[in-house]
Design an enzyme around this catalytic site. Structure first.
Site, PDB file in Angstrom:
ATOM      1  N   LYS A  43       0.815  -1.231   0.000  1.00 31.78           N
ATOM      2  CA  LYS A  43       0.000   0.000   0.000  1.00 31.78           C
ATOM      3  C   LYS A  43       0.841   1.271   0.000  1.00 31.78           C
ATOM      4  CE  LYS A  43      -3.664  -2.324  -0.058  1.00 31.78           C
ATOM      5  NZ  LYS A  43      -4.221  -2.447  -1.380  1.00 31.78           N
ATOM      6  N   HIS A  98       7.436  -7.292  -1.875  1.00 35.21           N
ATOM      7  CA  HIS A  98       7.132  -6.666  -0.583  1.00 35.21           C
ATOM      8  C   HIS A  98       7.960  -7.324   0.523  1.00 35.21           C
ATOM      9  CE1 HIS A  98       3.875  -4.242  -2.012  1.00 35.21           C
ATOM     10  NE2 HIS A  98       2.979  -5.205  -2.117  1.00 35.21           N
ATOM     11  N   ARG A 120       5.889   5.324   2.328  1.00 36.40           N
ATOM     12  CA  ARG A 120       4.706   6.180   2.407  1.00 36.40           C
ATOM     13  C   ARG A 120       4.313   6.331   3.873  1.00 36.40           C
ATOM     14  NH1 ARG A 120      -1.366   5.097  -0.146  1.00 36.40           N
ATOM     15  NH2 ARG A 120      -2.006   7.275  -0.077  1.00 36.40           N
ATOM     16  N   SER A 128      -5.482   2.191   4.709  1.00 39.41           N
ATOM     17  CA  SER A 128      -5.689   1.566   3.403  1.00 39.41           C
ATOM     18  C   SER A 128      -5.677   0.042   3.521  1.00 39.41           C
ATOM     19  CB  SER A 128      -4.577   2.047   2.473  1.00 39.41           C
ATOM     20  OG  SER A 128      -4.697   1.458   1.233  1.00 39.41           O
ATOM     21  N   GLY A 238      -7.138   8.446  -2.386  1.00 43.84           N
ATOM     22  CA  GLY A 238      -7.444   8.702  -0.989  1.00 43.84           C
ATOM     23  C   GLY A 238      -8.817   8.197  -0.591  1.00 43.84           C
TER      24      GLY A 238
END
Length: 274
Positions: A43, A98, A120, A128, A238
């Site tokens: 994410k 990941h 992030r 998220s 968003g």
């Protein structure tokens, strides 16, 4: 309860992953000098970055990104689908992962392969991830955001602790073959970020080619491109990402406290969301 397994203290969905593949990728998978790897915690804007790099490789020509699914253009090292594709792929490969630092293929650390690591704001990642898991059966569904915050802070979520993942990978940030990007900077200065990636990968784009990369990697273009796995890039807008509307004051304060403790020692300014 959904089907998942634990590997080295981290839960993995049995739908997408297989223990044997993660073990094999760790010890036997050979990352070559000419390979490029996109690494992130889930994410963090990974799909956007994959799309951008694919377009840099084609000098902005959208034919490849519009005809081949994103997970086949940059296969995932650790997935049931991606691993066999990568093993049989010739020439320089673009791949994604990941995986946390300690589960990443050991061969990488003996290679000159290039890694782009994107970070992030973990609060956005948390919210998220919560909404994503509520809508899937990849692991147990959290009954509330409060429960998920507890899981997240303990690292009992897919791919483990964000704090450890980020801290461990950032230990490479002074290496020549490592580029650190942030989702926030990509959003704020997309063109500058694309130029930074081009420099790192040794790609020279003309201004009009750069314009095409910008155009076809935009949110709108990805939304319209069926090959870009739109369902996973929803959070770019968003939709479920505004953490301030979801955290209570106490939850936000507790998160800040844990963040300060776990990420102590990094220079100010490294995390652009602070």
């Amino acid at each position: 309860m959904s089907a998942y397994f634990w590997f080295e203290g981290i839960p993995f969905s049995a739908i997408l992953y297989k223990k044997e593949i993660i073990e094999e990728s760790l010890d036997k998978f050979v990352i070559r000098d000419e390979d490029s790897v996109i690494v992130s915690y889930p994410k963090s804007g990974t799909n956007w970055l994959i799309e951008t790099i694919c377009l840099i490789q084609t000098k902005g020509n959208p034919k490849w990104i519009q005809s081949v699914p994103i997970w086949d253009r940059s296969p995932w090292i650790e997935t049931k689908r991606g691993f066999p594709i990568l093993i049989n792929k010739e020439g320089p490969r673009l791949m994604s992962s990941h995986l946390p630092f300690h589960l990443f293929p050991k061969s990488f650390f003996r290679s000159k392969a290039k890694v782009i690591y994107v970070i992030r704001n973990p609060r956005y990642i948390l919210v998220s991830g919560y909404f994503f898991l509520r809508n899937t059966n990849l692991i147990d569904n959290p009954e509330s955001l409060g429960t998920y915050i507890e899981w997240f802070l303990k690292g009992n979520v897919p791919y483990g602790s964000w704090f450890e993942h980020t801290r461990d990978w950032l230990s490479m940030r002074k290496n020549d073959n490592f580029l650190l990007l942030s989702y926030e900077e990509m959003k704020k200065n997309t063109r500058g970020t694309i130029e930074k990636i081009c420099d790192f990968l040794g790609k020279k784009l003309e201004p009009d080619e750069l314009d095409l990369v910008l155009k076809y990697s935009s949110f709108q273009a990805m939304k319209e491109n069926k090959m870009s796995n739109y369902s996973l890039v929803l959070t770019r807008k968003g939709v479920a990402g505004d953490w301030k509307n979801h955290f209570t004051v106490a939850q936000a304060e507790n998160f800040d406290k844990v963040f300060q403790e776990k990420m102590a020692g990094f220079p100010p300014g490294l995390f652009p969301w602070k």
